[in-house]
Design an enzyme around this catalytic site. Structure first.
Site, PDB file in Angstrom:
ATOM      1  N   HIS A  36       0.839  -1.194   0.000  1.00 41.56           N
ATOM      2  CA  HIS A  36       0.000   0.000   0.000  1.00 41.56           C
ATOM      3  C   HIS A  36       0.871   1.239   0.000  1.00 41.56           C
ATOM      4  O   HIS A  36       1.765   1.376   0.834  1.00 41.56           O
ATOM      5  CB  HIS A  36      -0.940   0.049   1.204  1.00 41.56           C
ATOM      6  CG  HIS A  36      -0.418  -0.630   2.436  1.00 41.56           C
ATOM      7  ND1 HIS A  36       0.846  -0.419   2.944  1.00 41.56           N
ATOM      8  CD2 HIS A  36      -1.003  -1.529   3.254  1.00 41.56           C
ATOM      9  CE1 HIS A  36       1.012  -1.151   4.024  1.00 41.56           C
ATOM     10  NE2 HIS A  36      -0.081  -1.836   4.232  1.00 41.56           N
ATOM     11  N   LYS A  50      -4.647   8.352  14.795  1.00 41.26           N
ATOM     12  CA  LYS A  50      -5.000   9.711  15.199  1.00 41.26           C
ATOM     13  C   LYS A  50      -6.470   9.993  14.937  1.00 41.26           C
ATOM     14  O   LYS A  50      -7.102  10.759  15.679  1.00 41.26           O
ATOM     15  CB  LYS A  50      -4.116  10.736  14.488  1.00 41.26           C
ATOM     16  CG  LYS A  50      -2.637  10.536  14.710  1.00 41.26           C
ATOM     17  CD  LYS A  50      -2.280  10.323  16.168  1.00 41.26           C
ATOM     18  CE  LYS A  50      -0.942   9.632  16.349  1.00 41.26           C
ATOM     19  NZ  LYS A  50      -0.911   8.212  16.034  1.00 41.26           N
ATOM     20  N   GLY A 193       3.126  -3.932  26.486  1.00 44.49           N
ATOM     21  CA  GLY A 193       4.068  -2.954  25.945  1.00 44.49           C
ATOM     22  C   GLY A 193       3.558  -1.546  26.147  1.00 44.49           C
ATOM     23  O   GLY A 193       2.508  -1.178  25.602  1.00 44.49           O
ATOM     24  N   ALA A 194       4.287  -0.745  26.932  1.00 46.31           N
ATOM     25  CA  ALA A 194       3.847   0.609  27.253  1.00 46.31           C
ATOM     26  C   ALA A 194       4.704   1.657  26.569  1.00 46.31           C
ATOM     27  O   ALA A 194       5.031   2.694  27.137  1.00 46.31           O
ATOM     28  CB  ALA A 194       3.857   0.828  28.764  1.00 46.31           C
ATOM     29  N   GLY A 195       5.087   1.380  25.308  1.00 42.80           N
ATOM     30  CA  GLY A 195       5.676   2.406  24.470  1.00 42.80           C
ATOM     31  C   GLY A 195       4.576   3.247  23.868  1.00 42.80           C
ATOM     32  O   GLY A 195       3.412   3.200  24.296  1.00 42.80           O
ATOM     33  N   VAL A 285       8.466  -3.041  17.079  1.00 42.09           N
ATOM     34  CA  VAL A 285       8.464  -3.515  15.697  1.00 42.09           C
ATOM     35  C   VAL A 285       9.837  -4.056  15.325  1.00 42.09           C
ATOM     36  O   VAL A 285      10.825  -3.797  16.007  1.00 42.09           O
ATOM     37  CB  VAL A 285       8.076  -2.380  14.719  1.00 42.09           C
ATOM     38  CG1 VAL A 285       6.661  -1.903  14.977  1.00 42.09           C
ATOM     39  CG2 VAL A 285       9.056  -1.210  14.822  1.00 42.09           C
ATOM     40  N   HIS A 333       8.502  10.719  10.590  1.00 43.44           N
ATOM     41  CA  HIS A 333       9.181  11.967  10.235  1.00 43.44           C
ATOM     42  C   HIS A 333      10.687  11.772  10.141  1.00 43.44           C
ATOM     43  O   HIS A 333      11.348  12.460   9.360  1.00 43.44           O
ATOM     44  CB  HIS A 333       8.826  13.091  11.202  1.00 43.44           C
ATOM     45  CG  HIS A 333       8.864  12.743  12.650  1.00 43.44           C
ATOM     46  ND1 HIS A 333       7.823  12.142  13.299  1.00 43.44           N
ATOM     47  CD2 HIS A 333       9.824  12.926  13.585  1.00 43.44           C
ATOM     48  CE1 HIS A 333       8.128  11.975  14.583  1.00 43.44           C
ATOM     49  NE2 HIS A 333       9.357  12.441  14.773  1.00 43.44           N
ATOM     50  N   HIS A 457      -0.193  35.737  24.047  1.00 43.21           N
ATOM     51  CA  HIS A 457      -1.101  35.483  25.170  1.00 43.21           C
ATOM     52  C   HIS A 457      -2.541  35.661  24.708  1.00 43.21           C
ATOM     53  O   HIS A 457      -2.843  36.601  23.968  1.00 43.21           O
ATOM     54  CB  HIS A 457      -0.812  36.469  26.304  1.00 43.21           C
ATOM     55  CG  HIS A 457      -1.766  36.367  27.451  1.00 43.21           C
ATOM     56  ND1 HIS A 457      -1.667  35.375  28.401  1.00 43.21           N
ATOM     57  CD2 HIS A 457      -2.846  37.112  27.790  1.00 43.21           C
ATOM     58  CE1 HIS A 457      -2.637  35.521  29.286  1.00 43.21           C
ATOM     59  NE2 HIS A 457      -3.374  36.577  28.938  1.00 43.21           N
TER      60      HIS A 457
END
Length: 478
Positions: A36, A50, A193-195, A285, A333, A457
């Site tokens: 893909h 997201k 897994g707590a990444g 991964v 990124h 502000h």
């Protein structure tokens, strides 16, 4: 046999961005893709997650509407529509990548690539990927054959890591592929897994009422983050009802008809049995380096990834690697920037090598977590004499107005030079705010320049300014 200046294996964020930059530089370019366009990120990672998390945010705010003076009745949710919206976002961007490649006159070759000889790529019929669902080939793509290229860039990405005894079956034991498109939300979920991946899915499912247990083998969740920020995030997650067990592993797993019984083992050896409807394996991964023919060419592999220099070159002339397959941090990124740097080096532009120390990381849970540069622990370990600034969202007018007062900004400076070494945020819109610190570090900004910068502000960005002020004893609003 067709010949190209640059041929890229893999059409994910690194591959397609590299292809577009190569075309901009006047190089005849092609991309080989088997699954893909847009890769895991656009189709099964960054973007669809997201979209799911946005639905969670809307639902969370709707449930809390009375606090804002808005009453609309008891909110509900449609799990199927939430998933469908996520898939629509992915599909739109997948099609967009195809359009960009066509616009830049880049050939798309649909199939499975191998490297039988230097300067040569053989493309066979695409086999079904081991995990990810496969999309049909776009229109006007080339197919099987042998293609020549002066420069070959490997950008084949990565896939979910399968832990021994915790191999996904697509029904009871999930990878993030199944978690992205569940037929229904389970009543209970164990996330291993707590990444970033595990924390994001834990946050998403908990928002919709799922009983979530988050297990991490290391003593800290979000292990790549500053310990103080990770501890802040953990406390927030636990307030939301997520059960977190660190320094804990899954020692056994028993599948039942529609549930799973797992045995958890703590660092002190204590065991605990837990029955849940589903298990999500989110233990990182692994790079897709198999079956490419890299060994035949003699390309050096180290620790499961392709060894490269700062601009993507391998030890074999004319062969390059970018993105996840070239090692961490395994971020879209990073892959995109790596692709641009690699292609510009091929074109003789002498780009600056990739500086991984300036690579931002973002986790889109609630509250969000974002960072760049050194943590407090790493700065001390590197021998720096540091100044640390902290500023809570609770002291920021915009955060109060938004009803999002839970957050913290932490900045780390070299006491001797005033150089910004690292910045760490947890709180609303942290993933959007971090770019300000990334730009500052890339420009080698000092504390004096940041202190004299006027932040608008009322904005959440004022927390960044106040954190800098705090590092130098000048904080105003605490």
């Amino acid at each position: 046999m067709s010949a190209y200046d640059v041929l890229i294996i893999g059409g994910g964020p690194g591959g397609y961005v590299a292809a577009i930059r190569a075309a901009q530089l006047g190089l005849k370019t092609a991309v080989v893709e088997r699954e893909h366009l847009g890769g895991i990120c656009l189709n099964w990672g960054c973007i669809p997650t997201k979209a799911l998390l946005r639905s969670a945010d809307v639902y969370r705010l709707a449930k809390d509407g009375a606090r804002y003076g808005v009453t609309t009745g008891e909110p509900g949710f449609d799990a199927a529509r939430i998933v469908a919206r996520s898939r629509e976002a992915a599909g739109r961007l997948n099609a967009g990548v195809g359009f960009l490649l066509k616009k830049n006159k880049i050939d798309v070759i649909w199939g499975e690539a191998t490297l039988p000889a230097k300067g040569e790529v053989k493309v066979g019929a695409p086999t079904k990927p081991p995990v990810a669902p496969q999309l049909p080939a776009p229109k006007n793509t080339l197919g099987e054959g042998v293609y020549q290229a002066k420069h070959i860039i490997v950008a084949t990405g990565a896939r979910p890591r399968a832990l021994p005894g915790l191999e996904p079956d697509g029904r009871l034991v999930w990878t993030y592929f199944e978690a992205l498109k569940p037929e229904r939300f389970p009543k209970s979920l164990l996330v291993v897994g707590a990444g970033a991946i595990g924390v994001e899915f834990a946050s998403f499912f908990r928002t919709f009422g799922v009983e979530v247990t988050l297990v991490e083998a290391l003593p800290q969740i979000l292990a790549a983050e500053d310990a103080e920020i990770a501890a802040f995030a953990r406390k927030s997650f636990e307030k939301q009802g997520i059960v977190i067990k660190t320094a804990t592993t899954v020692s056994s797993l028993e599948k039942k008809a529609d549930s799973v019984v797992v045995t958890l083992k703590a660092a002190d050896g204590a065991g605990e049995a837990l029955e849940v409807e589903r298990v999500l394996s989110a233990a990182g991964v692994v790079a897709n380096i198999e079956k490419l023919g890299l060994e035949t060419l003699g390309v050096v592999i180290e620790k499961g990834v392709i060894k490269t220099d700062g601009v993507g070159r391998t030890n074999i002339e004319g062969v390059y690697a970018i993105g996840d397959v070239a090692g961490g941090p395994m971020l879209a990124h990073k892959a995109e920037h790596e692709g641009v740097v690699c292609v510009e080096a091929i074109a003789g532009l002498n780009p600056h090598p990739l500086d991984k120390s300036l690579m931002p990381g973002c986790t889109y849970c609630h509250p969000q977590v974002a960072s760049v540069g050194l943590t407090e622990e790493k700065a001390k370990a590197a021998g720096y004499d540091i100044r640390i600034g902290r500023f809570p969202y609770l002291g920021n007018g915009k955060a109060i107005a938004l009803g999002e007062p839970e957050g913290l900004v932490k900045t780390i400076f070299d006491r001797k030079t005033g150089r910004l070494l690292g910045a760490h945020l947890v709180g609303a819109e942290a993933t959007e705010l971090i770019q300000g610190f990334v730009i500052a570090m890339n420009l080698e900004t000092t504390e004096e320049e940041l202190i004299h910068t006027v932040f608008p502000h009322p904005t959440l960005s004022e927390t960044m300014h106040e954190s800098v002020l705090d590092a130098f004893g000048r904080v105003i609003h605490v």
